[in-house]
Motif scaffolding. Sequence first.
Motif, PDB file in Angstrom:
ATOM      1  N   UNK A 173     -40.950  -5.763 -13.410  1.00 49.23           N
ATOM      2  CA  UNK A 173     -40.316  -6.286 -14.372  1.00 49.23           C
ATOM      3  C   UNK A 173     -38.825  -5.892 -14.589  1.00 49.23           C
ATOM      4  N   UNK A 174     -38.461  -4.917 -13.677  1.00 48.87           N
ATOM      5  CA  UNK A 174     -37.218  -4.562 -13.336  1.00 48.87           C
ATOM      6  C   UNK A 174     -36.250  -5.560 -12.808  1.00 48.87           C
ATOM      7  N   UNK A 175     -36.845  -6.298 -11.771  1.00 46.86           N
ATOM      8  CA  UNK A 175     -36.158  -7.355 -11.225  1.00 46.86           C
ATOM      9  C   UNK A 175     -36.020  -8.831 -11.950  1.00 46.86           C
ATOM     10  N   UNK A 176     -37.495  -9.030 -12.672  1.00 38.61           N
ATOM     11  CA  UNK A 176     -37.553 -10.176 -13.381  1.00 38.61           C
ATOM     12  C   UNK A 176     -36.599 -10.180 -14.687  1.00 38.61           C
ATOM     13  N   UNK A 177     -36.231  -8.770 -15.269  1.00 38.98           N
ATOM     14  CA  UNK A 177     -35.419  -8.733 -16.336  1.00 38.98           C
ATOM     15  C   UNK A 177     -34.091  -8.981 -15.772  1.00 38.98           C
ATOM     16  N   UNK A 178     -33.623  -8.564 -14.584  1.00 42.50           N
ATOM     17  CA  UNK A 178     -32.371  -8.695 -13.902  1.00 42.50           C
ATOM     18  C   UNK A 178     -32.334 -10.255 -13.801  1.00 42.50           C
ATOM     19  N   UNK A 179     -33.047 -11.011 -13.187  1.00 45.78           N
ATOM     20  CA  UNK A 179     -33.251 -12.539 -13.202  1.00 45.78           C
ATOM     21  C   UNK A 179     -32.830 -12.967 -14.552  1.00 45.78           C
ATOM     22  N   UNK A 180     -33.424 -12.631 -15.483  1.00 46.84           N
ATOM     23  CA  UNK A 180     -33.474 -13.233 -16.893  1.00 46.84           C
ATOM     24  C   UNK A 180     -31.783 -13.026 -17.444  1.00 46.84           C
ATOM     25  N   UNK A 181     -31.176 -11.816 -17.031  1.00 49.04           N
ATOM     26  CA  UNK A 181     -29.885 -11.768 -17.400  1.00 49.04           C
ATOM     27  C   UNK A 181     -28.918 -12.350 -16.428  1.00 49.04           C
ATOM     28  N   UNK A 182     -29.272 -12.789 -15.335  1.00 46.16           N
ATOM     29  CA  UNK A 182     -28.281 -13.111 -14.118  1.00 46.16           C
ATOM     30  C   UNK A 182     -27.378 -14.105 -14.611  1.00 46.16           C
ATOM     31  N   UNK A 183     -25.925 -13.775 -14.485  1.00 42.14           N
ATOM     32  CA  UNK A 183     -25.168 -14.750 -14.793  1.00 42.14           C
ATOM     33  C   UNK A 183     -24.013 -15.361 -13.622  1.00 42.14           C
ATOM     34  N   UNK A 184     -24.458 -14.742 -12.394  1.00 43.39           N
ATOM     35  CA  UNK A 184     -23.485 -15.273 -11.299  1.00 43.39           C
ATOM     36  C   UNK A 184     -23.563 -16.604 -10.960  1.00 43.39           C
ATOM     37  N   UNK A 185     -22.632 -17.422 -10.550  1.00 42.41           N
ATOM     38  CA  UNK A 185     -22.973 -18.789  -9.955  1.00 42.41           C
ATOM     39  C   UNK A 185     -23.310 -18.819  -8.627  1.00 42.41           C
ATOM     40  N   UNK A 186     -24.351 -18.159  -8.199  1.00 44.48           N
ATOM     41  CA  UNK A 186     -24.954 -18.061  -6.895  1.00 44.48           C
ATOM     42  C   UNK A 186     -26.458 -18.147  -7.141  1.00 44.48           C
ATOM     43  N   UNK A 187     -27.292 -18.766  -5.988  1.00 42.82           N
ATOM     44  CA  UNK A 187     -28.692 -18.587  -6.260  1.00 42.82           C
ATOM     45  C   UNK A 187     -29.146 -16.871  -6.147  1.00 42.82           C
ATOM     46  N   UNK A 188     -30.303 -16.875  -6.792  1.00 40.92           N
ATOM     47  CA  UNK A 188     -30.880 -15.710  -6.607  1.00 40.92           C
ATOM     48  C   UNK A 188     -32.391 -15.924  -6.198  1.00 40.92           C
ATOM     49  N   UNK A 189     -32.728 -14.921  -5.509  1.00 37.92           N
ATOM     50  CA  UNK A 189     -34.168 -15.240  -4.952  1.00 37.92           C
ATOM     51  C   UNK A 189     -34.899 -13.635  -5.359  1.00 37.92           C
ATOM     52  N   UNK A 190     -35.964 -13.868  -5.738  1.00 44.81           N
ATOM     53  CA  UNK A 190     -36.840 -12.522  -6.000  1.00 44.81           C
ATOM     54  C   UNK A 190     -37.943 -12.333  -4.953  1.00 44.81           C
ATOM     55  N   UNK A 191     -37.942 -11.252  -4.192  1.00 45.50           N
ATOM     56  CA  UNK A 191     -38.966 -10.945  -3.044  1.00 45.50           C
ATOM     57  C   UNK A 191     -40.021 -10.261  -3.949  1.00 45.50           C
ATOM     58  N   UNK A 192     -41.310 -10.965  -3.690  1.00 41.74           N
ATOM     59  CA  UNK A 192     -42.744 -10.254  -4.464  1.00 41.74           C
ATOM     60  C   UNK A 192     -43.570  -9.858  -3.033  1.00 41.74           C
ATOM     61  N   UNK A 193     -44.040  -8.646  -3.247  1.00 44.99           N
ATOM     62  CA  UNK A 193     -44.713  -8.177  -2.384  1.00 44.99           C
ATOM     63  C   UNK A 193     -45.934  -6.984  -3.062  1.00 44.99           C
ATOM     64  N   UNK A 194     -46.996  -7.728  -3.822  1.00 45.21           N
ATOM     65  CA  UNK A 194     -47.768  -6.888  -4.347  1.00 45.21           C
ATOM     66  C   UNK A 194     -48.732  -6.230  -3.105  1.00 45.21           C
ATOM     67  N   UNK A 195     -49.488  -5.350  -3.752  1.00 50.45           N
ATOM     68  CA  UNK A 195     -50.272  -4.552  -2.723  1.00 50.45           C
ATOM     69  C   UNK A 195     -51.732  -5.004  -2.730  1.00 50.45           C
ATOM     70  N   UNK A 196     -51.741  -6.078  -3.461  1.00 50.30           N
ATOM     71  CA  UNK A 196     -52.971  -6.898  -3.284  1.00 50.30           C
ATOM     72  C   UNK A 196     -52.494  -8.557  -3.607  1.00 50.30           C
ATOM     73  N   UNK A 197     -53.530  -9.407  -3.034  1.00 47.44           N
ATOM     74  CA  UNK A 197     -53.071 -10.776  -3.524  1.00 47.44           C
ATOM     75  C   UNK A 197     -53.349 -11.028  -5.238  1.00 47.44           C
ATOM     76  N   UNK A 198     -54.122 -10.252  -5.709  1.00 45.69           N
ATOM     77  CA  UNK A 198     -54.175 -10.448  -7.160  1.00 45.69           C
ATOM     78  C   UNK A 198     -53.032  -9.751  -7.656  1.00 45.69           C
ATOM     79  N   UNK A 199     -52.346  -8.961  -6.974  1.00 45.18           N
ATOM     80  CA  UNK A 199     -51.034  -8.459  -7.639  1.00 45.18           C
ATOM     81  C   UNK A 199     -50.042  -9.361  -7.699  1.00 45.18           C
TER      82      UNK A 199
END
Length: 310
Positions: free
Chosen positions: A80-106
């Motif tokens: 949620x910390x990184x998704x909230x950061x993306x929600x408020x992101x206002x720089x004119x650059x592409x943003x990627x969010x790296x996802x690495x759950x402890x399981x496929x379900x995560x």
Amino acid sequence: MAVDLSLEWLGMRMASPLYNASGVMCRTREELDAVAGSAAGALITKSCTLTPREGNPEPRYHATALGSINSMGLPNEGYPYYFDYAQQFDYRKPLFVSVSGMSLEDNLFMLADLRDRHLPCLPEINLSCPNLPGKPQLAYDFAATAEALEKISQVYPGAFGVKLPPYFDPVHFAQMAALLNRFEGLRFVTCINSVGNGLLIDLASETTLISPKGGLGGLGGDYVLPTALANVREFARLMPDKHVIGCGGIKSGAEAFMHILCGATAVQIGTCLHEEGVGAFARIQHELAELMAQKGYQCLADFRGRLKTL
């Protein structure tokens, strides 16, 4: 001669092909803001899990003359910390969010949330974390990778990428490329994550350089450049309709040039960024532009993927 380092891909524009590798300058909002405010052409978050993690015990990173060894263990603030950061992101650059759950379900849970929130970012799904005790790298299990990508494609309808471990055998390059080519939504691959489970020793004290996993850790920097270049070249060659992001051993304009020559659309910087800070982006960008000018290249497309063989 004017040199243009900009590029456009997947509907995004980057003023420079350089950005941070996930794991470096990306855990906190302050670090992400520093990358966003630098000469980097984009930025990516730390690989996130469902809930915050402290990671492996210290010391878990050590730099050497030839690179680094680390066993971080996915320290992060929770997705949620990184998704909230993306929600408020206002720089004119592409943003990627790296996802690495402890399981496929995560991973499916986080990607469903990302889908529903319509955030201005692209996910890079980490299939290759080598530093979790007892957790093998998913991308070395081709059947499990195929199953994961089938389910990810059902849950997440947008463009996404995956971060891969290094491969070492031509058969494995071909098998993984054929697998990845099956998924239309998978638009880019990042090659490579660190070369896992290396061991470095302090000769004076006769001890390992890091504590977790009995001293075993992922190698970065000069140690991995040849392996990274081979992976970039092979996947770019075998997956012409997808983008390859080069990562591994980039510390100057020369290595960035080599990655792009091998077919990389853009490049991520890890160990060098950790040691030098965000000033590395402007320096490497300047060196890349100088090298291109010396060779008579005006833009990245002039030499991307044009490696000659003997």
